[in-house]
Design a protein around this motif. Structure first.
Motif, PDB file in Angstrom:
ATOM      1  N   PRO A 106      41.661  34.999  34.601  1.00 18.64           N
ATOM      2  CA  PRO A 106      41.545  35.305  33.180  1.00 18.64           C
ATOM      3  C   PRO A 106      41.395  36.812  32.978  1.00 18.64           C
ATOM      4  O   PRO A 106      41.231  37.563  33.951  1.00 18.64           O
ATOM      5  N   GLY A 107      41.447  37.239  31.739  1.00 16.69           N
ATOM      6  CA  GLY A 107      41.240  38.670  31.450  1.00 16.69           C
ATOM      7  C   GLY A 107      41.649  38.973  30.023  1.00 16.69           C
ATOM      8  O   GLY A 107      42.639  38.425  29.534  1.00 16.69           O
ATOM      9  N   ASP A 108      40.870  39.840  29.353  1.00 20.75           N
ATOM     10  CA  ASP A 108      41.131  40.172  27.954  1.00 20.75           C
ATOM     11  C   ASP A 108      42.514  40.774  27.769  1.00 20.75           C
ATOM     12  O   ASP A 108      42.951  41.582  28.583  1.00 20.75           O
ATOM     13  N   ARG A 109      43.141  40.430  26.680  1.00 23.53           N
ATOM     14  CA  ARG A 109      44.420  41.014  26.236  1.00 23.53           C
ATOM     15  C   ARG A 109      45.529  40.907  27.290  1.00 23.53           C
ATOM     16  O   ARG A 109      46.451  41.709  27.313  1.00 23.53           O
ATOM     17  N   GLY A 110      45.397  39.944  28.185  1.00 24.71           N
ATOM     18  CA  GLY A 110      46.441  39.759  29.198  1.00 24.71           C
ATOM     19  C   GLY A 110      46.300  40.683  30.389  1.00 24.71           C
ATOM     20  O   GLY A 110      47.200  40.754  31.224  1.00 24.71           O
ATOM     21  N   PHE A 111      45.181  41.394  30.475  1.00 27.04           N
ATOM     22  CA  PHE A 111      44.977  42.358  31.562  1.00 27.04           C
ATOM     23  C   PHE A 111      44.121  41.741  32.675  1.00 27.04           C
ATOM     24  O   PHE A 111      43.076  41.154  32.407  1.00 27.04           O
ATOM     25  N   LEU A 112      44.542  41.943  33.918  1.00 24.67           N
ATOM     26  CA  LEU A 112      43.675  41.611  35.051  1.00 24.67           C
ATOM     27  C   LEU A 112      42.534  42.619  35.084  1.00 24.67           C
ATOM     28  O   LEU A 112      42.709  43.783  34.708  1.00 24.67           O
ATOM     29  N   ASP A 113      41.381  42.158  35.561  1.00 27.72           N
ATOM     30  CA  ASP A 113      40.248  43.060  35.716  1.00 27.72           C
ATOM     31  C   ASP A 113      40.205  43.523  37.181  1.00 27.72           C
ATOM     32  O   ASP A 113      40.188  42.688  38.087  1.00 27.72           O
ATOM     33  N   PRO A 114      40.208  44.830  37.435  1.00 26.33           N
ATOM     34  CA  PRO A 114      40.294  45.316  38.815  1.00 26.33           C
ATOM     35  C   PRO A 114      39.167  44.805  39.711  1.00 26.33           C
ATOM     36  O   PRO A 114      39.409  44.479  40.874  1.00 26.33           O
ATOM     37  N   ASP A 115      37.942  44.717  39.173  1.00 25.96           N
ATOM     38  CA  ASP A 115      36.830  44.245  40.002  1.00 25.96           C
ATOM     39  C   ASP A 115      37.003  42.773  40.343  1.00 25.96           C
ATOM     40  O   ASP A 115      36.755  42.347  41.475  1.00 25.96           O
ATOM     41  N   GLN A 116      37.437  42.020  39.344  1.00 27.27           N
ATOM     42  CA  GLN A 116      37.648  40.594  39.593  1.00 27.27           C
ATOM     43  C   GLN A 116      38.814  40.402  40.570  1.00 27.27           C
ATOM     44  O   GLN A 116      38.769  39.518  41.433  1.00 27.27           O
ATOM     45  N   LEU A 117      39.827  41.244  40.444  1.00 25.74           N
ATOM     46  CA  LEU A 117      40.953  41.168  41.384  1.00 25.74           C
ATOM     47  C   LEU A 117      40.453  41.436  42.798  1.00 25.74           C
ATOM     48  O   LEU A 117      40.750  40.680  43.736  1.00 25.74           O
ATOM     49  N   ALA A 118      39.646  42.486  42.934  1.00 24.59           N
ATOM     50  CA  ALA A 118      39.122  42.832  44.271  1.00 24.59           C
ATOM     51  C   ALA A 118      38.308  41.661  44.830  1.00 24.59           C
ATOM     52  O   ALA A 118      38.431  41.310  46.009  1.00 24.59           O
ATOM     53  N   ALA A 119      37.504  41.037  43.947  1.00 23.58           N
ATOM     54  CA  ALA A 119      36.628  39.945  44.405  1.00 23.58           C
ATOM     55  C   ALA A 119      37.423  38.685  44.765  1.00 23.58           C
ATOM     56  O   ALA A 119      36.897  37.796  45.446  1.00 23.58           O
ATOM     57  N   THR A 120      38.673  38.623  44.309  1.00 20.46           N
ATOM     58  CA  THR A 120      39.507  37.444  44.548  1.00 20.46           C
ATOM     59  C   THR A 120      40.100  37.439  45.958  1.00 20.46           C
ATOM     60  O   THR A 120      40.450  36.392  46.489  1.00 20.46           O
ATOM     61  N   PHE A 121      40.219  38.634  46.534  1.00 16.30           N
ATOM     62  CA  PHE A 121      40.785  38.707  47.886  1.00 16.30           C
ATOM     63  C   PHE A 121      39.776  38.172  48.894  1.00 16.30           C
ATOM     64  O   PHE A 121      38.598  38.520  48.853  1.00 16.30           O
ATOM     65  N   ARG A 122      40.254  37.309  49.800  1.00 21.32           N
ATOM     66  CA  ARG A 122      39.380  36.714  50.809  1.00 21.32           C
ATOM     67  C   ARG A 122      39.727  37.265  52.182  1.00 21.32           C
ATOM     68  O   ARG A 122      40.839  37.751  52.395  1.00 21.32           O
ATOM     69  N   PRO A 123      38.767  37.175  53.078  1.00 19.82           N
ATOM     70  CA  PRO A 123      39.059  37.689  54.425  1.00 19.82           C
ATOM     71  C   PRO A 123      40.139  36.848  55.101  1.00 19.82           C
ATOM     72  O   PRO A 123      40.408  35.729  54.693  1.00 19.82           O
ATOM     73  N   SER A 124      40.734  37.415  56.137  1.00 21.22           N
ATOM     74  CA  SER A 124      41.717  36.671  56.906  1.00 21.22           C
ATOM     75  C   SER A 124      40.995  35.548  57.640  1.00 21.22           C
ATOM     76  O   SER A 124      40.045  35.798  58.378  1.00 21.22           O
ATOM     77  N   ASP A 125      41.401  34.330  57.405  1.00 20.43           N
ATOM     78  CA  ASP A 125      40.707  33.167  57.955  1.00 20.43           C
ATOM     79  C   ASP A 125      41.706  32.018  57.898  1.00 20.43           C
ATOM     80  O   ASP A 125      42.447  31.903  56.920  1.00 20.43           O
ATOM     81  N   PRO A 126      41.727  31.169  58.911  1.00 20.73           N
ATOM     82  CA  PRO A 126      42.720  30.087  58.896  1.00 20.73           C
ATOM     83  C   PRO A 126      42.587  29.131  57.710  1.00 20.73           C
ATOM     84  O   PRO A 126      43.527  28.419  57.390  1.00 20.73           O
ATOM     85  N   HIS A 127      41.427  29.138  57.027  1.00 18.32           N
ATOM     86  CA  HIS A 127      41.294  28.265  55.850  1.00 18.32           C
ATOM     87  C   HIS A 127      42.111  28.754  54.674  1.00 18.32           C
ATOM     88  O   HIS A 127      42.418  27.987  53.765  1.00 18.32           O
ATOM     89  N   TYR A 128      42.377  30.063  54.640  1.00 14.44           N
ATOM     90  CA  TYR A 128      42.857  30.668  53.390  1.00 14.44           C
ATOM     91  C   TYR A 128      44.344  30.982  53.431  1.00 14.44           C
ATOM     92  O   TYR A 128      44.877  31.421  54.456  1.00 14.44           O
ATOM     93  N   ALA A 129      44.986  30.837  52.263  1.00 13.98           N
ATOM     94  CA  ALA A 129      46.393  31.263  52.135  1.00 13.98           C
ATOM     95  C   ALA A 129      46.437  32.790  52.132  1.00 13.98           C
ATOM     96  O   ALA A 129      45.605  33.420  51.455  1.00 13.98           O
ATOM     97  N   PRO A 130      47.369  33.400  52.843  1.00 15.90           N
ATOM     98  CA  PRO A 130      47.494  34.863  52.746  1.00 15.90           C
ATOM     99  C   PRO A 130      47.829  35.281  51.309  1.00 15.90           C
ATOM    100  O   PRO A 130      48.736  34.730  50.695  1.00 15.90           O
TER     101      PRO A 130
END
Ligand code: TLP
Length: 336
Positions: A106-130
């Motif tokens: 989500p994000g106001d006015r159609g904009f991604l939020d940079p902090d939320q984007l950063a928090a969305t990235f997960r470490p490399s782990d076999p559970h996670y999709a790249p």
């Protein structure tokens, strides 16, 4: 009855000058890479977007999908706004053709939020999709025709890059953002690996989009375009409309923006809630959007319903000041 058609900026008729450019185009078979008018359009687009190379494609959807295919592998995840076009309006193509899932934020006015984007990235782990691709849409259609501030555009691409993800800018209406912000396209797009740009929206061409990016990527993109059925033979007739649009229809987008502002202002004066108008889109809240669409149709105005209580009205090449006034008039009987 001739309608005031505000459903989208895709509904324009080619101007007489554009029709002449189409008729006079010198063409060749583009699957053999022999269409001089397509070569001209691709060179012009690459230069104006500040990218190495460009590829003419039939639609904005294909431009986005070819980009997704170039940047990802099956099993990857792409990240975009939850109002983003590939997530909502591309018929599930990212899953169908590239085998990728979409994480929509989500994000106001159609904009991604940079902090939320950063928090969305997960470490490399076999559970996670790249998480290999971030898509930013400018202007943001569902966000309200909104223009990303330059610092935000830059920040989002930096965050994506810092996590090793590629960046694609869905610039279906990027020229509206350029004209509204006064910031050159090359600068706005600087942080993005690839960009899609539509000729068939505000620029008034009947068909066509361009994908631009690094040369090697565009060579791979050519193969994916073919695989999707987008090898179009003597499509220089369409590219000629695109060349004409780039040469003659960019600066005039300011007129569409002024008319959208006038329309938004007029509707607000009637007491209707209107989102702030930044470019050529007016989003207005009504009690019942389906009933409002019917009412407007009855008064010669076509509008799109985007939710049970919201309409989208888009100005374009074929909308005049008088038609804006006519539309406000049609709403006044709705409000009353
Ligand atoms: N958008 C259309 C509809 O599909 C919603 C419209 O009327 O606005 N990116 C963005 C941001 C778009 O708004 C669109 C078209 C596309 C891509 C796709 O372009 P086309 O229609 O050429 O496939």
């Amino acid at each position: 009855m001739s309608f005031v058609d505000l459903r989208s900026d895709t509904v324009t008729q080619p101007t007489p000058a554009m029709r002449r450019a189409i008729a006079e185009a010198i063409v060749g078979d583009d699957v053999y890479n022999e269409d001089p008018t397509i070569h001209r359009l691709e060179a012009m687009a690459a230069e104006r977007l500040g990218k190495e190379a460009a590829l003419f494609v039939p639609s904005g959807t294909m431009a986005n999908q070819v980009a997704i295919r170039v940047h990802t592998r099956a099993g990857d995840e792409l990240i975009c706004h939850d109002g983003g076009h590939p997530y909502n309006y591309e018929a599930g193509a990212a899953a169908m053709f590239s085998g990728v899932s979409i994480r929509a934020l989500p994000g106001d006015r159609g904009f991604l939020d940079p902090d939320q984007l950063a928090a969305t990235f997960r470490p490399s782990d076999p559970h996670y999709a790249p998480q290999t691709l971030v898509i930013v849409e400018d202007t943001s259609n569902r966000g309200g025709g909104t223009v990303h501030p330059l610092a935000l555009l830059d920040r989002l691409s930096e965050v994506a890059r810092s996590y090793g993800a590629a960046t694609h800018l869905d610039g279906a209406r990027m020229w509206n953002a350029v004209v509204a912000s006064g910031i050159p396209a090359v600068r706005r797009l600087q942080g993005y690996d690839t960009v899609s740009m539509c000729l068939s929206k505000g620029l008034g061409a009947p068909v066509g989009s361009v994908l631009a990016g690094p040369r090697a990527m565009m060579e791979r993109a050519r193969r994916f375009r073919k695989a999707l059925g987008g090898g179009m033979r003597q499509a220089g007739f369409l590219a000629a409309a695109g060349v004409h649009a780039l040469e003659h229809h960019i600066d005039r987008l300011a007129d569409d923006h002024a008319r959208a502002a006038a329309l938004g202002g007029g509707l607000a004066e009637l007491g209707l809630p209107v989102r702030p108008v930044e470019t050529n889109m007016v989003y207005v809240t009504v009690p019942d959007s389906n009933a409002a669409v019917e009412h407007l149709l009855h008064h010669g105005v076509k509008a799109s319903s985007v939710s049970p209580t919201e309409l989208r009205l888009v100005t374009h090449l074929d909308i005049s000041d008088a038609q804006v006034q006519h539309t406000i008039q049609a709403f006044s009987t709705l409000a009353g």
